[in-house]
Design a protein around this motif. Structure first.
Motif, mmCIF file in Angstrom:
data_model
loop_
_atom_site.group_PDB
_atom_site.id
_atom_site.type_symbol
_atom_site.label_atom_id
_atom_site.label_comp_id
_atom_site.label_asym_id
_atom_site.label_seq_id
_atom_site.Cartn_x
_atom_site.Cartn_y
_atom_site.Cartn_z
ATOM 1 N N LYS A 1 0.835 -1.204 0.000
ATOM 2 C CA LYS A 1 0.000 0.000 0.000
ATOM 3 C C LYS A 1 0.864 1.245 0.000
ATOM 4 O O LYS A 1 0.627 2.197 -0.763
ATOM 5 C CB LYS A 1 -0.913 -0.010 1.231
ATOM 6 C CG LYS A 1 -1.664 1.298 1.443
ATOM 7 C CD LYS A 1 -2.319 1.343 2.814
ATOM 8 C CE LYS A 1 -2.896 2.732 3.095
ATOM 9 N NZ LYS A 1 -3.475 2.831 4.459
ATOM 10 N N TRP A 2 1.907 1.252 0.851
ATOM 11 C CA TRP A 2 2.765 2.440 0.934
ATOM 12 C C TRP A 2 3.636 2.586 -0.308
ATOM 13 O O TRP A 2 3.988 3.703 -0.697
ATOM 14 C CB TRP A 2 3.616 2.403 2.192
ATOM 15 C CG TRP A 2 2.862 2.587 3.476
ATOM 16 C CD1 TRP A 2 2.969 1.837 4.610
ATOM 17 C CD2 TRP A 2 1.882 3.597 3.778
ATOM 18 N NE1 TRP A 2 2.120 2.295 5.590
ATOM 19 C CE2 TRP A 2 1.439 3.382 5.103
ATOM 20 C CE3 TRP A 2 1.332 4.644 3.049
ATOM 21 C CZ2 TRP A 2 0.481 4.186 5.711
ATOM 22 C CZ3 TRP A 2 0.360 5.452 3.660
ATOM 23 C CH2 TRP A 2 -0.046 5.218 4.967
ATOM 24 N N CYS B 1 1.327 4.348 -2.616
ATOM 25 C CA CYS B 1 1.109 5.731 -2.189
ATOM 26 C C CYS B 1 2.343 6.598 -2.445
ATOM 27 O O CYS B 1 2.225 7.750 -2.892
ATOM 28 C CB CYS B 1 0.749 5.771 -0.704
ATOM 29 S SG CYS B 1 -0.904 5.147 -0.320
ATOM 30 N N GLU C 1 2.572 7.342 -6.124
ATOM 31 C CA GLU C 1 1.559 8.327 -6.505
ATOM 32 C C GLU C 1 1.979 9.730 -6.087
ATOM 33 O O GLU C 1 1.806 10.701 -6.840
ATOM 34 C CB GLU C 1 0.207 7.965 -5.881
ATOM 35 C CG GLU C 1 -0.438 6.731 -6.501
ATOM 36 C CD GLU C 1 -1.656 6.251 -5.749
ATOM 37 O OE1 GLU C 1 -2.430 5.467 -6.327
ATOM 38 O OE2 GLU C 1 -1.838 6.636 -4.574
ATOM 39 N N TYR C 2 2.559 9.833 -4.889
ATOM 40 C CA TYR C 2 3.035 11.140 -4.423
ATOM 41 C C TYR C 2 4.143 11.667 -5.327
ATOM 42 O O TYR C 2 4.164 12.853 -5.694
ATOM 43 C CB TYR C 2 3.542 11.030 -2.981
ATOM 44 C CG TYR C 2 4.150 12.319 -2.470
ATOM 45 C CD1 TYR C 2 3.353 13.317 -1.931
ATOM 46 C CD2 TYR C 2 5.528 12.540 -2.534
ATOM 47 C CE1 TYR C 2 3.894 14.515 -1.476
ATOM 48 C CE2 TYR C 2 6.087 13.728 -2.092
ATOM 49 C CZ TYR C 2 5.269 14.704 -1.563
ATOM 50 O OH TYR C 2 5.810 15.890 -1.130
ATOM 51 N N GLU D 1 5.418 7.729 6.193
ATOM 52 C CA GLU D 1 4.040 7.245 6.135
ATOM 53 C C GLU D 1 3.095 8.069 7.000
ATOM 54 O O GLU D 1 1.887 8.081 6.758
ATOM 55 C CB GLU D 1 3.957 5.766 6.525
ATOM 56 C CG GLU D 1 4.367 5.444 7.933
ATOM 57 C CD GLU D 1 4.289 3.950 8.214
ATOM 58 O OE1 GLU D 1 3.482 3.571 9.078
ATOM 59 O OE2 GLU D 1 5.021 3.175 7.561
ATOM 60 N N GLU E 1 2.730 11.086 4.776
ATOM 61 C CA GLU E 1 2.428 10.619 3.418
ATOM 62 C C GLU E 1 3.105 11.502 2.368
ATOM 63 O O GLU E 1 2.495 11.951 1.388
ATOM 64 C CB GLU E 1 0.915 10.522 3.190
ATOM 65 C CG GLU E 1 0.256 9.492 4.111
ATOM 66 C CD GLU E 1 -1.168 9.138 3.708
ATOM 67 O OE1 GLU E 1 -1.576 9.520 2.598
ATOM 68 O OE2 GLU E 1 -1.860 8.483 4.512
#
Length: 373
Positions: A221-222, A225, A228-229, A253, A256
């Motif tokens: 998941k991270w 993320c 995406e960031y 995290e 984020e």
């Protein structure tokens, strides 16, 4: 200007051997800090490493499962860098003669389209120690228990074009490894770790953009993320006329976000050279053939068989194969109670709830569905 995302992943896997890669120390997780060390893994002068045959066997097993070409000749190299958790100031790794080259992982998106993500190389190395940062204390501690644990690195080609594709690749790769029984793949323990390389380039451009390496991601998941960031961060810089700086960044995290850690190293920065304490190895063809003949039926093969022979839908088969123990239990149930749809509904409904509530593995269950449906 529109930009295209290009992603490559480096996945590190702890191999489930009883002892370390080049010495006889235990690999058990969670032991007292620095209790599983010896002159070899601590790099004392005069201590000589000896390759763990089981680690090599597991490495070949993974390479074959990923459709790599297993190399006849392999050697180990010293990767030189200075960090507190690396007592020798070098890591025993592989550079130009790794275990496997040129494989792939097949991924299927939500529309059912399949695509092969190429695996550039699979190589065997040793892990470093672990730094322990205690809150509100000025100093850090070092636990060397992890030093020398056999680590398999699987490097993809830059074949992924979105964070979702990277996520799907990781899920498929992990599933293949779990069916091999060579690692517990527990990311919380650090048994499976991933570094991501991401760059952006103008749509239609062939050359890769400036590469950013992302670290410190302890779940799929991270990873998604963080990627995406970075897509958003780099896109904004480029649209504003800025320049991307090649560097390694850490994922936070809690916030984020990513932040700069250090400039990105290249291969020449590590000054690789052959390890003089380890001779090159010739992999016997019978040794490799024996491992290949013992490979299990893989998840995608089971999925195809469940659809064709048992009449499951693609979605139903996909749910069953996601857990190796669930899949094995499903086949045991179908063998004695061949009403497949009832078995499926019972497993994914009543039984999954029962198992999850009690945190009980499927392998410990003695009851068959006819007694519970």
């Amino acid at each position: 200007m529109e930009f295209e995302t290009v992603i490559g992943l480096e996945v590190h896997l702890h191999l489930a051997t009883q002892t370390k890669a080049f010495c006889g120390c235990s690999t058990a997780f969670g032991s007292t800090p620095n209790s599983q060390t010896c002159p070899v893994c601590l790099g004392f002068p005069g201590a000589l490493p000896v390759l763990n045959e089981k680690a090599l066997e597991y490495a070949v097993k993974v390479a074959l499962a990923l459709k790599c070409s297993v190399q006849e000749y392999i050697k180990f190299d010293r990767k030189n860098y200075f960090y507190p958790d690396l007592p020798k100031n070098y890591q025993i790794s592989q550079y130009d003669m790794p275990v496997g080259l040129g494989g792939f992982v097949e991924c299927e998106n939500t529309s059912g389209t399949k695509r092969k993500i190429r695996v550039k190389r699979v190589h065997l190395e040793e892990d470093a120690g672990k730094l322990i940062h205690k809150q509100d204390e000025a100093q850090s501690l070092v636990d060397f228990n992890r030093c020398g644990v056999p680590l398999l690195e699987m490097v993809s080609e830059p074949d992924m074009y979105s964070p979702q594709e990277a996520y799907d690749y990781l899920r498929n790769l992990k599933l293949i490894i779990q069916y091999l029984d060579v690692s517990d793949c527990d990311m919380e323990k650090g048994s499976l770790r991933c570094d991501a390389n991401i760059s952006l380039r103008p749509v239609g451009e062939r050359a890769l953009g400036t590469n950013i390496e992302l670290k410190n991601m302890n779940s799929f998941k991270w990873v998604k993320c963080a990627l995406e960031y970075e897509v958003e961060r780099q896109s904004k810089i480029l649209r504003d006329g800025g320049v991307i700086t090649q560097e390694t960044r850490l994922w936070d995290e809690k916030k984020e976000t990513t932040h700069a850690m250090r400039s990105k190293e290249e291969a020449h920065d590590y000054r690789y050279f052959p390890d003089p304490d380890l001779v090159p190895f010739t992999l016997n063809k019978n040794f490799v053939a024996g491992i290949k003949s013992a490979l299990p039926e893989f998840p995608h093969q089971k999925k195809a068989r469940f659809i064709e022979a048992l009449g499951l839908s693609s979605q139903e088969a996909d749910i069953i194969i996601q857990d190796k123990e669930l899949c094995q239990y499903f086949e045991e149930c179908v063998a004695v109670f061949p009403e497949v749809k009832k078995i499926y509904n019972w497993l994914t409904g009543v039984l999954l709830g029962y198992v999850n509530d009690r945190k009980q593995p499927f392998g410990s269950l003695k009851v068959m569905p006819k007694e519970l449906i």
